[in-house]
Design a protein around this motif. Structure first.
Motif, PDB file in Angstrom:
ATOM      1  N   GLY A 278       5.279 -53.854 -59.461  1.00 30.84           N
ATOM      2  CA  GLY A 278       5.390 -53.858 -60.916  1.00 30.84           C
ATOM      3  C   GLY A 278       6.772 -54.192 -61.449  1.00 30.84           C
TER       4      GLY A 278
ATOM      5  N   ARG B  14       0.000 -51.187 -66.264  1.00 30.96           N
ATOM      6  CA  ARG B  14       1.016 -50.190 -65.929  1.00 30.96           C
ATOM      7  C   ARG B  14       1.996 -50.014 -67.092  1.00 30.96           C
ATOM      8  NH1 ARG B  14       6.143 -50.577 -64.570  1.00 30.96           N
ATOM      9  NH2 ARG B  14       5.965 -52.818 -64.382  1.00 30.96           N
TER      10      ARG B  14
ATOM     11  N   ALA C  88       1.475 -54.580 -52.178  1.00 32.56           N
ATOM     12  CA  ALA C  88       1.235 -55.556 -53.231  1.00 32.56           C
ATOM     13  C   ALA C  88       1.859 -55.037 -54.516  1.00 32.56           C
ATOM     14  CB  ALA C  88      -0.256 -55.778 -53.418  1.00 32.56           C
ATOM     15  N   CYS C  89       2.449 -55.911 -55.224  1.00 35.79           N
ATOM     16  CA  CYS C  89       3.121 -55.687 -56.513  1.00 35.79           C
ATOM     17  C   CYS C  89       3.576 -54.272 -56.830  1.00 35.79           C
ATOM     18  CB  CYS C  89       2.266 -56.168 -57.673  1.00 35.79           C
ATOM     19  SG  CYS C  89       3.246 -56.337 -59.168  1.00 35.79           S
TER      20      CYS C  89
ATOM     21  N   HIS D 138       4.942 -57.716 -51.382  1.00 39.74           N
ATOM     22  CA  HIS D 138       4.421 -59.044 -51.108  1.00 39.74           C
ATOM     23  C   HIS D 138       3.388 -59.415 -52.161  1.00 39.74           C
ATOM     24  CE1 HIS D 138       6.256 -60.152 -47.187  1.00 39.74           C
ATOM     25  NE2 HIS D 138       6.515 -58.867 -47.188  1.00 39.74           N
ATOM     26  N   GLY D 139       3.644 -59.034 -53.389  1.00 40.82           N
ATOM     27  CA  GLY D 139       2.807 -59.479 -54.503  1.00 40.82           C
ATOM     28  C   GLY D 139       3.078 -60.958 -54.757  1.00 40.82           C
ATOM     29  N   THR D 140       2.332 -61.526 -55.707  1.00 47.68           N
ATOM     30  CA  THR D 140       2.437 -62.968 -55.927  1.00 47.68           C
ATOM     31  C   THR D 140       3.855 -63.383 -56.317  1.00 47.68           C
ATOM     32  OG1 THR D 140       0.253 -62.691 -56.855  1.00 47.68           O
ATOM     33  CG2 THR D 140       1.185 -64.885 -56.943  1.00 47.68           C
ATOM     34  N   ALA D 141       4.441 -62.655 -57.261  1.00 46.44           N
ATOM     35  CA  ALA D 141       5.769 -63.041 -57.742  1.00 46.44           C
ATOM     36  C   ALA D 141       6.787 -62.940 -56.616  1.00 46.44           C
ATOM     37  CB  ALA D 141       6.174 -62.166 -58.919  1.00 46.44           C
TER      38      ALA D 141
ATOM     39  N   PRO E 214      -2.257 -58.574 -57.474  1.00 42.03           N
ATOM     40  CA  PRO E 214      -0.913 -58.310 -56.950  1.00 42.03           C
ATOM     41  C   PRO E 214       0.149 -59.177 -57.611  1.00 42.03           C
ATOM     42  CG  PRO E 214      -2.060 -59.773 -55.479  1.00 42.03           C
ATOM     43  CD  PRO E 214      -3.030 -59.449 -56.581  1.00 42.03           C
ATOM     44  N   GLY E 215       0.415 -58.990 -58.853  1.00 43.89           N
ATOM     45  CA  GLY E 215       1.401 -59.827 -59.522  1.00 43.89           C
ATOM     46  C   GLY E 215       1.234 -59.615 -61.006  1.00 43.89           C
ATOM     47  N   ALA E 216       0.596 -58.498 -61.321  1.00 44.67           N
ATOM     48  CA  ALA E 216       0.293 -58.203 -62.707  1.00 44.67           C
ATOM     49  C   ALA E 216       0.682 -56.762 -62.990  1.00 44.67           C
ATOM     50  CB  ALA E 216      -1.196 -58.396 -62.967  1.00 44.67           C
ATOM     51  N   PHE E 217       1.245 -56.539 -64.170  1.00 43.68           N
ATOM     52  CA  PHE E 217       1.669 -55.168 -64.458  1.00 43.68           C
ATOM     53  C   PHE E 217       1.483 -54.816 -65.926  1.00 43.68           C
ATOM     54  CE2 PHE E 217       5.154 -58.156 -64.338  1.00 43.68           C
ATOM     55  CZ  PHE E 217       5.824 -57.953 -65.534  1.00 43.68           C
TER      56      PHE E 217
ATOM     57  N   CYS F 212       8.109 -57.363 -61.087  1.00 43.06           N
ATOM     58  CA  CYS F 212       8.079 -58.774 -60.705  1.00 43.06           C
ATOM     59  C   CYS F 212       9.290 -59.532 -61.222  1.00 43.06           C
ATOM     60  CB  CYS F 212       6.821 -59.433 -61.237  1.00 43.06           C
ATOM     61  SG  CYS F 212       5.338 -58.512 -60.885  1.00 43.06           S
TER      62      CYS F 212
END
Ligand SMILES: Cc1cc2nc3c(=O)[nH]c(=O)nc-3n(C[C@H](O)[C@H](O)[C@H](O)COP(=O)(O)O)c2cc1C
Ligand code: FES
Lengths: 177, 592
Positions: A137, B200, A134-135, A95-98, B194-197, A139
């Motif tokens: 990775g 990583r 959350a994310c 349930h991350g942003t993307a 929560p939407g960044a990688f 996305c």
């Protein structure tokens, strides 16, 4: 703030959860007396047992001298720690942003309906636990879920449910064999 | 003739898309048919939207194949590797002919990501072949003093890439000023947005550049201990970091009297985070490394004076460190050449959401948002209308379409009300509801608030309640004002960055999309048609053929109708699940 409570456990459940805590001995030896060791000890415990039972807290506390309240404080602070046993397969729905903008809630709802569990709960057969994370990775593959080490991307609710049904069928077959 | 190389991209995203199977297939094929080529691994090259990626390098050049499954892999090996005939339609990037994706890579300038996708991250020799560890060697061989290293960092204009944007050289100067026999340098790899990688991918693709950056930092500030605080959710990054640390230690790059510099002792270890967004904040991170609950504390004292275990401590982000060796080798001017007046160099972004090409991009500061989304990102999926882009995650905000000429640099982005953040860039189209996005982030910060200060703990909760109410169609006049009042109170009175920035997603959406809030509250309508409780499903009588599919599929039996007669949806029963809408073959269901 995340709010978590140790659940009152029925005696019957406790017996079936009875775990051999001796496996913790090497871990305790490794970290005993070292500063800043609460998190790695709890992480190690969870790695071995899948969650942190009350008995493990007590054992660690008696043998290392760490205070129960400190450990409990840490365990409830971080999302990683689980105080309840989990299913054999943990379904992590991103349930991350993307994933959110690509309708991740549909995935959770579909699975929740199929397995009849809410987010964070475990099925009665202890096969699946449904979790939101959350994310992950990935996305670019949103919406995404992860089960065991496998990631599944570009999902629809139906596909997610099919994947889970397949896992269930397979694990039933494995038991038979 | 050089042996042909076949390289498979095995980053997290590639593996998720099936690259592991592709690698195994190629390996099996190679063994079974005794084929002569060199099979190698690399990590994410950034084209996540084309994963799995397989690169073939032969005597004519490099060909990057995209969307390769096991079958296509067999084809590529057969046609290209064995019979020397590249398969043009699978190629996504090459210098030999034009491809539709060429401009994705051609518009980038790779400094932090210079090795990602080019080297096997598990082999230190591959990093060294591309000039790795030469920056610290240059310092050692030329006796470059600590202050000169700091001066170079100052001159480069590099600002912290973790979100704050504090000049790295200045930070190192403060840390250097505080003398102590024990000093710490910490790499912040918590990547909580929560939407960044970005971090990583960097750690998975080029861990040694981060290690070398830390070693140089340690030299500059005279630190003797290092910690990499990495999210436990990144198992592959941790695995590759561990391999890298072992290899570096094996080569004597960590330990005592490093690189022949007398008295330069430095070693480091990885500390796994345990999942708490607030631990990205410096003082909370320190508490977490010390094994406590990750609660921030008041500053001063700043970590540079009293940080981990009470010792002077310097914290930098992964990407910040990855830039350092390049700057030392190429000089401050070479870096400062890119970017704008106050924001130098390049920045890595994780481009995701409703954009055609999502992935990892590194662009010079000052590029416009429009260029990132349309030139690199290839525009919006399904050619829908671009609505807004979210920068800075839970601490940031949404920049609307009409501001898409905004330059990507710290000051221009701040002026919009968003923040540069660590590099998450989530693109939204006309079907994304901005009130829902604000609610999404508030829900996140509310859960992640550590609970230490009241404004953040209770204020975010009250804001979330109001947002939930609006989305459920129960919004009242005055709700927007309540949100604004709470937002400013929380911003002004919170202890740490989490609370101080938590209202930003609400404030920016209120600033640019106030009409959407008003439509939710006054008209009980969601203009983006995303908020379920505000939708009405109705049958369009002219289009309905009476096929009965919707009536059969409706899970709550809200649809009445006989065969070949127009159907009717009972609004009081309808749960707005949308099943009828997606089932109807005649587009006879209207959503409003
Ligand atoms: C709530 C909160 C979360 C943060 N999360 C991160 C993070 O995940 N990664 C990161 O590098 N910095 C994060 N930061 C910023 C760090 O506190 C710090 O400024 C940064 O690591 C310093 O490194 P830099 O100067 O190289 O950017 C966060 C700050 C706050 C207030
Ligand atoms: S937001 Fe789901 S993988 Fe990143």
């Amino acid at each position: 703030m995340r709010i978590q409570r140790l659940q009152a456990v029925h005696q019957a459940d406790r017996d079936s959860d009875a775990v051999n805590l001796d496996v913790l001995d090497p871990l305790i030896r490794k970290y005993k007396g070292k500063p800043g060791s609460i998190i790695p000890i709890l992480q190690g415990t969870q790695e071995m047992l899948g969650f942190i039972p009350k008995e493990a807290f007590e054992k660690i506390s008696t043998e290392t001298g760490l205070k129960l309240s400190d450990m409990y404080g840490v365990a409830t602070f971080y999302a990683q720690f689980r105080l309840k046993p989990v299913g054999k397969y943990v379904i992590k729905v991103c349930h991350g942003t993307a994933c959110h903008v690509q309708n991740a809630h549909v995935i959770t709802e579909a699975i929740s309906e199929t397995l009849d569990v809410k987010d964070g709960e475990t099925t009665t057969d202890r096969l699946f636990t449904l979790e939101s994370v959350a994310c992950l990775g990935c996305c670019s593959l949103a919406p995404v879920m992860m089960i065991g080490g496998n990631t599944y991307g570009k999902l629809t609710g139906k596909e997610a449910v099919n994947i889970i049904k397949n896992i269930r069928i397979q694990s039933v077959e494995n038991v038979k064999n | 003739m050089e042996r042909t190389k076949v390289i498979v991209g095995l980053g997290s995203c590639g593996i998720a898309a099936g690259a592991g199977k592709v690698y195994e297939k190629i390996k099996a094929l190679q063994i079974a048919e005794n084929l002569d080529f060199e099979l190698k691994k690399t990590s994410c090259i950034g084209m996540c939207y084309r994963e799995p990626l397989v690169e073939v390098i032969d005597s004519t050049g490099s060909y990057l194949y995209g969307g390769i499954n096991e079958d296509k892999a067999i084809e590529v090996i057969d046609k290209h590797v064995t019979h020397h005939e590249p398969i043009r339609e699978y190629v996504v990037k090459t210098d030999i002919f034009d491809t539709e994706d060429n401009d994705f890579i051609d518009n980038q300038i790779k400094i932090a990501l210079r090795n990602c996708g080019f080297i096997d991250p598990e082999e230190i020799s591959e990093y060294e072949k591309r000039g790795g560890y030469n920056a610290i060697r240059k310092i050692a061989e030329n006796n470059i003093s600590r202050l000169d290293v700091i001066q170079t960092m100052l001159g480069s204009g590099l600002r912290g890439r973790g979100g704050g944007g504090f000049p790295t050289g200045l930070k190192w100067k403060f840390a250097n000023n505080n003398k102590s026999t024990d000093k710490y340098i910490i790499c912040n790899a918590d990547e909580g947005d929560p939407g960044a990688f970005m971090d990583r991918s960097l750690l998975e693709g080029d861990p040694h550049s981060v290690l070398e950056g830390m070693i140089i930092g340690a030299y500059a500030i005279e630190a003797n201990h290092g910690v990499i605080y990495c999210r436990a959710e990144y198992p592959l990054a941790i695995k590759r970091l561990n391999i890298a640390i072992d290899q570096a230690r094996g080569k004597g790059y960590l330990g005592t009297n490093l690189f022949g510099i007398h008295g330069f002792d430095f070693d480091l270890y990885i500390k796994e985070g345990a999942g708490a967004f607030v631990c990205g904040e410096e003082t909370a991170l320190i508490a977490s490394v010390e094994g406590e609950r990750g609660m921030p504390r008041k500053r001063p004292p700043f970590p540079a004076e009293s940080g981990l275990w009470g010792k002077p401590t310097n914290i930098n982000n992964v990407e910040t460190f990855a830039n350092v060796p390049w700057i030392i080798i190429n000089g401050a001017e070479a870096y400062a050449k890119y970017g704008t007046n106050k924001s130098k160099g390049t920045k890595v972004f994780a481009l995701a959401g409703k954009v055609k090409r999502s992935g990892l991009v590194e662009v010079p500061m000052g590029i416009s948002i429009r260029d990132v989304i349309f030139k690199l990102g290839g525009g919006i999926q399904g050619d829908k209308k671009f609505k807004a882009v979210q920068l800075g995650g839970p601490s940031g905000g949404c920049i609307p379409e009409h501001l898409s000429d905004t330059q990507v640099d710290y000051d221009s982005v701040n002026a919009t009300g968003a923040i540069m953040g660590s590099g998450g860039m989530v693109v939204m189209d006309e079907t994304t509801c901005m009130v829902d996005i604000a609610r999404f982030f508030l829900d996140f910060t509310q859960k992640e608030s550590c609970g230490k200060c009241t404004f953040c703990r209770i204020g975010t909760r009250r804001m979330l309640e109001v947002l939930n109410r609006i989305i459920d169609g129960k919004g009242k006049e005055g709700d927007i004002e309540v949100l604004e009042e709470l937002a400013y109170q929380i911003k002004d009175n919170s202890l740490c960055g989490l609370g101080q920035t938590a209202p930003n997603p609400v404030l920016t959406t209120l600033k640019y999309f106030r009409n959407e809030y008003e439509a939710h509250i006054r008209d009980k309508k969601c203009p983006a048609k995303a908020c379920k409780q505000l939708l009405t499903y109705e049958v369009i009588p002219d289009k309905c053929t009476g096929c009965m599919i919707c009536a059969m599929k409706c899970p709550v039996k809200a649809i009445d109708g006989e065969r070949k007669k127009v159907h009717f949806i009972h609004q009081e029963i309808c749960t707005k699940c949308g099943e009828c809408y997606s089932r109807c073959k005649f587009e006879a269901i209207m959503v409003s």
